[in-house]
Design a protein around this motif. Structure first.
Motif, mmCIF file in Angstrom:
data_model
loop_
_atom_site.group_PDB
_atom_site.id
_atom_site.type_symbol
_atom_site.label_atom_id
_atom_site.label_comp_id
_atom_site.label_asym_id
_atom_site.label_seq_id
_atom_site.Cartn_x
_atom_site.Cartn_y
_atom_site.Cartn_z
ATOM 1 N N ALA A 13 45.157 39.680 40.682
ATOM 2 C CA ALA A 13 45.177 40.361 39.379
ATOM 3 C C ALA A 13 46.507 40.109 38.672
ATOM 4 C CB ALA A 13 44.952 41.855 39.564
ATOM 5 N N ALA A 14 47.607 40.155 39.410
ATOM 6 C CA ALA A 14 48.919 39.894 38.810
ATOM 7 C C ALA A 14 49.042 38.447 38.375
ATOM 8 C CB ALA A 14 50.030 40.250 39.796
ATOM 9 N N ALA A 15 48.491 37.526 39.157
ATOM 10 C CA ALA A 15 48.557 36.108 38.807
ATOM 11 C C ALA A 15 47.766 35.817 37.541
ATOM 12 C CB ALA A 15 48.036 35.255 39.958
ATOM 13 N N ALA A 16 46.739 36.607 37.268
ATOM 14 C CA ALA A 16 45.912 36.395 36.092
ATOM 15 C C ALA A 16 46.573 36.904 34.811
ATOM 16 C CB ALA A 16 44.556 37.072 36.267
ATOM 17 N N MET A 17 47.618 37.711 34.956
ATOM 18 C CA MET A 17 48.324 38.215 33.777
ATOM 19 C C MET A 17 49.107 37.082 33.128
ATOM 20 S SD MET A 17 49.883 41.907 34.833
ATOM 21 C CE MET A 17 50.524 42.164 33.204
ATOM 22 N N PRO A 18 49.165 37.069 31.793
ATOM 23 C CA PRO A 18 49.975 36.042 31.132
ATOM 24 C C PRO A 18 51.454 36.267 31.431
ATOM 25 C CG PRO A 18 49.124 37.606 29.518
ATOM 26 C CD PRO A 18 48.510 37.947 30.852
ATOM 27 N N GLU A 19 52.190 35.168 31.542
ATOM 28 C CA GLU A 19 53.616 35.278 31.809
ATOM 29 C C GLU A 19 54.323 35.775 30.564
ATOM 30 O OE1 GLU A 19 55.859 32.501 33.954
ATOM 31 O OE2 GLU A 19 54.114 31.636 34.926
ATOM 32 N N PRO A 20 55.276 36.698 30.740
ATOM 33 C CA PRO A 20 56.029 37.159 29.572
ATOM 34 C C PRO A 20 56.911 36.020 29.057
ATOM 35 C CG PRO A 20 56.950 38.087 31.582
ATOM 36 C CD PRO A 20 55.694 37.352 31.969
ATOM 37 N N SER A 57 57.398 40.692 36.742
ATOM 38 C CA SER A 57 57.583 41.720 35.708
ATOM 39 C C SER A 57 57.147 43.074 36.249
ATOM 40 C CB SER A 57 56.788 41.384 34.445
ATOM 41 O OG SER A 57 55.402 41.558 34.666
ATOM 42 N N GLU A 58 57.624 44.120 35.589
ATOM 43 C CA GLU A 58 57.231 45.484 35.965
ATOM 44 C C GLU A 58 55.725 45.672 35.790
ATOM 45 O OE1 GLU A 58 59.024 47.939 37.294
ATOM 46 O OE2 GLU A 58 60.911 46.844 37.208
ATOM 47 N N GLU A 59 55.178 45.088 34.724
ATOM 48 C CA GLU A 59 53.759 45.271 34.436
ATOM 49 C C GLU A 59 52.877 44.615 35.499
ATOM 50 O OE1 GLU A 59 55.948 43.987 32.142
ATOM 51 O OE2 GLU A 59 56.208 45.851 31.034
ATOM 52 N N SER A 60 53.239 43.409 35.930
ATOM 53 C CA SER A 60 52.425 42.737 36.941
ATOM 54 C C SER A 60 52.536 43.442 38.293
ATOM 55 C CB SER A 60 52.803 41.258 37.065
ATOM 56 O OG SER A 60 54.141 41.109 37.477
ATOM 57 N N PHE A 61 53.715 43.970 38.621
ATOM 58 C CA PHE A 61 53.878 44.715 39.872
ATOM 59 C C PHE A 61 53.042 45.994 39.836
ATOM 60 C CE2 PHE A 61 56.083 47.519 42.878
ATOM 61 C CZ PHE A 61 56.183 46.688 43.978
ATOM 62 N N ALA A 62 53.091 46.698 38.709
ATOM 63 C CA ALA A 62 52.314 47.938 38.582
ATOM 64 C C ALA A 62 50.817 47.662 38.670
ATOM 65 C CB ALA A 62 52.649 48.641 37.266
ATOM 66 N N LEU A 63 50.345 46.608 38.000
ATOM 67 C CA LEU A 63 48.919 46.273 38.043
ATOM 68 C C LEU A 63 48.476 45.931 39.456
ATOM 69 C CD1 LEU A 63 46.206 45.618 36.637
ATOM 70 C CD2 LEU A 63 47.036 43.270 36.468
ATOM 71 N N ALA A 64 49.226 45.073 40.122
ATOM 72 C CA ALA A 64 48.852 44.659 41.475
ATOM 73 C C ALA A 64 48.766 45.845 42.416
ATOM 74 C CB ALA A 64 49.855 43.634 42.009
ATOM 75 N N ASN A 65 49.709 46.768 42.314
ATOM 76 C CA ASN A 65 49.701 47.906 43.219
ATOM 77 C C ASN A 65 48.685 48.961 42.830
ATOM 78 O OD1 ASN A 65 51.808 47.527 45.402
ATOM 79 N ND2 ASN A 65 52.852 46.814 43.570
ATOM 80 N N LYS A 66 48.325 49.009 41.552
ATOM 81 C CA LYS A 66 47.245 49.913 41.146
ATOM 82 C C LYS A 66 45.907 49.395 41.684
ATOM 83 C CE LYS A 66 47.605 52.200 37.506
ATOM 84 N NZ LYS A 66 47.629 52.965 36.275
ATOM 85 N N VAL A 67 45.728 48.072 41.628
ATOM 86 C CA VAL A 67 44.503 47.462 42.150
ATOM 87 C C VAL A 67 44.441 47.602 43.674
ATOM 88 C CG1 VAL A 67 43.339 45.242 42.466
ATOM 89 C CG2 VAL A 67 44.208 45.878 40.224
ATOM 90 N N ALA A 68 45.567 47.439 44.345
ATOM 91 C CA ALA A 68 45.596 47.511 45.805
ATOM 92 C C ALA A 68 45.639 48.952 46.328
ATOM 93 C CB ALA A 68 46.810 46.752 46.342
#
Length: 166
Positions: free
Chosen positions: A105-112, A43-54
């Motif tokens: 961090a992305a893996a910890a996000m709930p799946e849409p 998802s866009e949200e998980s990609f954005a979170l992972a790259n914000k963390v990294a």
């Protein structure tokens, strides 16, 4: 040595650009740049979170590449190449560590679900409040089927979530 320095500066610019775009949330989901795992690409949200963390570690990796480029330009050949090589290895380790943290961090996000969020599948109202649990489930499924329908929530019908209970 100038060629080595230029290559390191160009790499630093690319890595730094990805870091900044990730930090500010402007890095689009893609297959070439950023943290790319199945969890981050879902998802866009998980990609954005992972790259914000990294992002901070990616910026640090870019800084290490700049240091390697400066060393290649200013020091004698043996010392400059040695420091440049150490800088590249350190940058790879730093970026990889940040990417691993971002992927977690992305893996910890709930799946849409794609269903309950879009068409109220499983939605219940106050009319089912006084019913038995089985009756509530049947009423909820019938209501969800009527609200979702085939045209508004294909994902629900594929998963059976909008079909009335039998």
């Amino acid at each position: 040595m100038v060629i080595v320095a230029v290559v390191l500066f160009v790499l630093a610019l690319a890595v730094g650009g990805v870091a900044v775009a990730g930090l500010i949330g402007k890095l689009p989901r893609n297959r070439w740049a950023g943290v790319r795992t199945p969890d981050t690409l879902r998802s866009e949200e998980s990609f954005a979170l992972a790259n914000k963390v990294a992002g901070p570690t990616m910026a640090a990796a870019a800084g290490l590449l700049v240091i390697g480029g400066i060393a290649a330009l200013t020091m004698n050949v043996a010392m400059g190449l040695g420091i440049a090589l150490v800088a590249v290895v350190a940058a790879l380790f730093t970026a990889g560590s940040g990417g691993a943290i971002g992927a977690r961090a992305a893996a910890a996000m709930p799946e849409p679900s794609g269903c309950g969020n879009d068409c109220n599948c499983g939605h219940t109202d106050s009319a089912t409040a006084d019913q038995t649990p089985v009756a509530k489930a049947e009423a909820s499924a019938k209501e969800a089927a009527s609200e979702c329908g085939e045209s508004s929530c294909g994902a629900c019908s594929l998963k059976g979530a909008c079909l009335p209970a039998k």
